[in-house]
Enzyme design. Structure first.
Site, short mmCIF file in Angstrom:
data_model
loop_
_atom_site.label_atom_id
_atom_site.label_comp_id
_atom_site.label_asym_id
_atom_site.label_seq_id
_atom_site.Cartn_x
_atom_site.Cartn_y
_atom_site.Cartn_z
CB CYS A 90 -17.56 -26.12 -10.62
SG CYS A 90 -18.28 -26.80 -9.14
CE LYS A 111 -24.92 -34.82 -8.18
NZ LYS A 111 -25.71 -34.39 -7.03
N GLY A 147 -34.55 -37.19 -9.73
CA GLY A 147 -36.00 -37.34 -9.77
C GLY A 147 -36.56 -38.51 -9.00
CB SER A 162 -24.80 -32.94 -2.73
OG SER A 162 -24.15 -31.74 -2.42
CB ILE A 216 -27.83 -36.64 -14.02
CG1 ILE A 216 -29.32 -36.57 -13.68
CG2 ILE A 216 -27.54 -37.66 -15.09
CD1 ILE A 216 -30.23 -36.19 -14.83
CG ASN A 217 -25.22 -31.47 -10.62
OD1 ASN A 217 -26.19 -30.86 -10.20
ND2 ASN A 217 -24.00 -31.28 -10.15
CB THR A 218 -29.79 -29.67 -11.79
OG1 THR A 218 -28.68 -28.78 -11.80
CG2 THR A 218 -30.20 -29.97 -10.36
N GLY A 230 -36.25 -32.92 -9.76
CA GLY A 230 -37.61 -33.37 -9.47
C GLY A 230 -38.03 -34.48 -10.43
#
Lengths: 249, 301
Positions: B128, B163, B242, B18, B189-191, B215
């Protein structure tokens, strides 16, 4: 858009920090001046978006100003280096809207896309007026190239060391018959040009920090009067009436 | 190459993540999306969102920071405009990434997707801020994460994958809370929260000050977290973070992932997912793997 390998053929210094790069490769995805390429560099995660100065069916000219590590790496590459390039990105200038009296206004490295634009305008029978602004004479480049094309050229420098003392806006005002601008340069220049009452309309090329360069990541979206636009995909050219200046700081 | 996620069959485990794939339009100009296992669409909220001011992007060694700020046209516009378009571009099961700023918003967004046939999995982004709890991130608190899970599960007719954010002390605790509240699966994972500062202006490069790191730099972090969560819960995991090669994807599966999302790699190389899908069969053969799902959790012995 096309992803392909280009070969760096030649690098020529233009000023202390600006270089002309000639790359050979498949340019078939490039459709209009003002589009850009996104170049992968060894050791950098993000590609570097660079405006297309000019192109033919087999090669591509870029003008690169060193502003950081990535652009330094790019101009330090040895001729013969193969580069992974996304080509034909962005909307580009629309020459068909420029009328009979266009003026091309460039500031600093923003001069680059105006060269390919001017050449194509001349080929199509329109002689554009070209107004270029630099900080000082030592920063100026591509003047002979524009003159060789047969453009009407005027130059301004901030310190008066070459051409008119002042800004590119003075050059535009000195050509009152010009009523349509195609501009590329730093934000304050674009904004000043945008405010000139003699211009009925125009196209302005914007820069942005981009993630992908092809419209997927929403990293470079800006609000316009025509809704949200991605500088990389819906731009980099925005039209005079749609620009919201507060967006750009 | 098929894998199964909570009963949803994918032709292979590779899923664009996403926020790196929009609603499919840009990549469909480049390759046939039907080669993909699925794709996770851009995080979608109840109301349209412009997102954060510019600049939103910064580079760093081995990756990038982004603070796009959930720019999206809103759930109703997505259902009206993007869903019919996706049906033309991709014919497999779609993962709908859903955001929200209150428990009610999450539930309402998921309920609206019940009747969208092509959406096979709901991927609920709990990274969020909760506007009703002083902006505290839902995904950083096991109780809040469980509450969102319960609220979504109460209305959703599709499998729900939560997520998870990596910006927590113990991601396994959050994973257990979601699993205990009925989640059908997890995506992680999310960022990772990060920052860059411009030396000349002495200001953060990103207007939002902070951004999410993604990344290759985050790959070992993501791998370790997938490992920990695999040990903690019994529901399927989509591994994300990544991944940029078939080898990375296989490694992620060995850590415990049933399927793998590919994010930032798409932005650097728009053909990244296509290349990974094409390279997976030869890699499996080389590794002596008869069916790719054998890899899942294979490192836990």
């Amino acid at each position: 858009m096309k992803k392909s390998l280009f070969t760096l053929e030649r690098i020529r210094p233009l000023t202390a920090d600006t270089y002309e790069l000639l790359l050979s490769g498949d340019t078939s995805a490039i459709t209009a001046p003002g589009q850009f390429v996104n170049i992968e560099l060894p050791g950098k995660f993000l590609r570097r978006p660079i405006s297309i100065c000019d192109w033919s069916s087999a090669d591509l000219t870029l003008l690169v100003k060193v502003v950081g590590g990535g652009t330094q790496e790019l101009v330090d590459l040895a001729p013969g280096t193969k580069l992974d390039v996304l080509s034909g990105l962005g909307n580009g200038f629309d020459r068909s809207l420029a009328g009979a009296h266009p003026i091309l206004a460039g500031g600093g490295i923003g001069v680059a896309p105006l060269y390919g634009l001017a050449r194509r305008m001349l080929q199509a029978g329109t002689v554009p007026t070209v107004a270029l602004g630099f900080r000082m004479a030592a920063d100026a480049f591509y003047l002979e190239e524009f003159e060789a094309l047969g453009c009407r050229l005027s130059v301004a420098t901030e310190d008066g060391s070459l051409g008119t003392r002042g800004f590119v806006t003075s050059c535009i005002q000195a050509a009152p018959a010009c009523d349509y601008v195609l501009a590329c340069g730093p934000l304050p220049m674009l904004k000043a040009v945008h405010g000139l009452p003699q211009l009925r309309d125009g196209q302005f090329s914007f820069e942005a920090r981009m993630g992908c360069g092809f419209g997927a990541c929403m990293g470079c979206t800006v609000p316009t009067k025509n809704g949200y636009k991605r500088v990389c995909k819906d731009g980099p050219i925005l039209y005079k009436e749609e620009i919201i200046w507060d967006t750009f700081s | 190459m098929t894998v199964s996620l909570a009963g949803v069959e994918l032709k292979n485990p590779i899923i664009p993540a996403s926020g790196t794939f929009g609603y499919g339009r840009e990549y469909a100009e480049l390759y046939d999306l039907d080669i993909l296992g699925s794709f996770s669409w851009k995080g979608t909220t109840g109301a349209p969102r412009l997102g954060n001011p510019q600049p939103r992007i910064a580079e760093t060694a081995g990756g990038m920071l982004n603070a796009v700020g959930l720019q999206n046209p809103g759930i109703d516009a997505v259902i009206e405009t993007e869903v019919p378009n996706i049906a033309k571009l991709f014919h497999g099961p779609v993962i709908a990434n859903v955001g929200g700023f209150s428990i009610e918003e999450y539930a309402e967004n998921c309920r609206k997707l019940n009747d969208v046939d092509q959406v096979a999995i709901l991927e609920v982004n709990i990274s969020c801020p909760n506007v009703h709890a002083g902006g505290k991130n839902f995904g950083c608190d096991p109780k809040a994460a469980a509450e969102v899970t319960r609220a979504v599960k109460a209305v959703a007719k599709k499998p729900v994958f939560m997520k998870l954010t990596p910006n927590v002390t113990d991601i396994a605790e959050i994973a257990r809370a979601c699993a205990g509240a009925g989640a059908d699966g997890l995506c992680l994972i999310n960022t990772l929260l990060g920052m860059r500062i411009d030396l000349r202006s002495r200001k953060p490069v990103i207007a939002n000050r902070t951004g999410g790191l993604s990344g290759p730099a985050v790959f070992p972090v993501a791998l370790r977290m997938v490992w920990d969560v695999y040990e903690a819960v019994d529901i399927p995991i989509i591994g994300c973070g990544g991944v940029s090669s078939a080898e990375d994807a296989a490694e992620m599966m060995l850590a415990g992932a049933a399927a793998v999302e590919v994010g930032a790699a798409n932005l650097k190389d728009p053909y990244a997912c296509k290349t990974i899908v094409e390279n997976l069969p030869a890699l499996c053969e080389k590794l002596g793997v008869a069916h790719i799902s054998e890899l899942t959790g294979g490192a836990h012995q």
